[in-house]
Design an enzyme around this catalytic site. Structure first.
Site, mmCIF file in Angstrom:
data_model
loop_
_atom_site.group_PDB
_atom_site.id
_atom_site.type_symbol
_atom_site.label_atom_id
_atom_site.label_comp_id
_atom_site.label_asym_id
_atom_site.label_seq_id
_atom_site.Cartn_x
_atom_site.Cartn_y
_atom_site.Cartn_z
ATOM 1 N N ASP A 40 1.087 -1.290 -0.211
ATOM 2 C CA ASP A 40 -0.038 0.691 -0.454
ATOM 3 C C ASP A 40 0.578 1.526 -0.022
ATOM 4 O O ASP A 40 2.029 1.040 0.885
ATOM 5 C CB ASP A 40 -0.981 -0.189 1.302
ATOM 6 C CG ASP A 40 -0.556 -0.144 2.266
ATOM 7 O OD1 ASP A 40 0.157 1.107 2.913
ATOM 8 O OD2 ASP A 40 -0.475 -0.897 3.101
ATOM 9 N N ASP A 129 -8.893 2.744 6.861
ATOM 10 C CA ASP A 129 -8.183 2.534 7.557
ATOM 11 C C ASP A 129 -8.103 4.115 8.898
ATOM 12 O O ASP A 129 -8.924 4.847 8.900
ATOM 13 C CB ASP A 129 -6.461 3.492 6.904
ATOM 14 C CG ASP A 129 -5.785 3.143 7.651
ATOM 15 O OD1 ASP A 129 -5.640 2.870 9.186
ATOM 16 O OD2 ASP A 129 -5.015 3.704 7.135
ATOM 17 N N GLU A 131 -7.210 3.700 13.054
ATOM 18 C CA GLU A 131 -6.084 3.473 13.553
ATOM 19 C C GLU A 131 -5.531 4.547 14.536
ATOM 20 O O GLU A 131 -6.540 4.799 15.241
ATOM 21 C CB GLU A 131 -5.043 2.887 12.783
ATOM 22 C CG GLU A 131 -4.738 3.820 12.305
ATOM 23 C CD GLU A 131 -2.533 3.322 11.118
ATOM 24 O OE1 GLU A 131 -2.499 3.473 12.316
ATOM 25 O OE2 GLU A 131 -3.443 2.705 9.852
#
Length: 243
Positions: A40, A129, A131
């Site tokens: 990524d 994403d 986090e």
């Protein structure tokens, strides 16, 4: 993720949990045998040599498209289109900042700026994403567990409404269990789990019994972070199609 989000990288807490003792460039773990490799990237990688990436073994890539409801990766189009031209299955991901705006607003911004999907066999489902907070000391962005779970649900529902697919969720077991209260409400979403310097993905975030993608290192032979798909190349393309 491969960050330079704007242009920050992992916080010290995240780095300690994910990569204690990890060394960028370590070889793929034994569990990688027979599984498609990928990576990524974000603006940090800038102009990627995609034919070289494929020659080194990449079969898929996730490209950062957006962050919060304001930031767009200036290299996104070149990275996303370049990966496809080189024969990689590719998809887009969004870096969530749940303290900046609603899940629905960030999903809409993401889809408008690259987070779409179509069942062509070359487009991975959109990815969230979610986090550690890279911009402050509150790793859960100041949200209570129920509020965080509701934020993720709002993002997922809007993404599905706009694209027809639930997003892949990228996270770590520690962050997820801490910040969502070990929510089991998202087991129907594909899991992209991050765990570095380990022979396998380890104990998964609460609610999941299997992983779809595993980010096993933040550096290696491919630009950006190193990933595996849990299946064959045929299964990867079926996953891209929506199968």
């Amino acid at each position: 993720m491969a960050r330079a989000r704007k242009p920050s990288r992992l916080t010290a807490v995240c780095a300690a949990v994910l990569a204690l003792g990890a060394v960028a460039g370590t070889p793929a773990p034994a569990a990688a045998a027979g599984k498609p490799r990928g990576h990524d990237v974000s603006s940090h990688q800038k102009d990627v040599d995609w034919p070289e990436s494929r020659a080194r073994g990449a079969r898929f890539v996730y490209v950062k498209a957006t962050e919060s409801h304001t930031y767009r990766n200036p290299y996104y189009a070149r990275q996303y289109d370049g990966a496809r031209a080189a024969g990689l299955v590719r998809g887009a991901y969004h870096f969530a900042l749940p303290d900046r705006s609603s899940g629905r607003a960030q999903a809409a911004f993401f889809v408008r700026n690259g987070g779409g999907w179509r069942p062509d066999g070359w487009t991975l489902p959109p990815a969230l994403d979610i986090e550690y907070n890279p911009y402050g000391s509150h790793q859960c962005y100041g949200l209570r567990k129920a509020a965080m779970t509701a934020w993720i649900r709002a993002f997922s529902d809007e993404t599905r409404r706009l694209t027809g697919r639930r997003p892949v969720i990228y996270t770590t077991a520690h962050w997820w269990n801490t910040c969502t209260g070990a929510s089991r409400a998202f087991a129907d979403h594909p899991l992209w789990v991050a765990r570095y310097d380990a022979p396998d993905p380890g104990t998964l975030p609460s609610g999941w019994r299997a992983w779809t993608l595993w980010q096993y290192d933040n550096g290696g032979s491919l630009p950006g972070d190193q990933n595996l798909f849990d299946g064959s190349l045929t299964q990867l393309k079926a996953f891209a199609r929506g199968g």
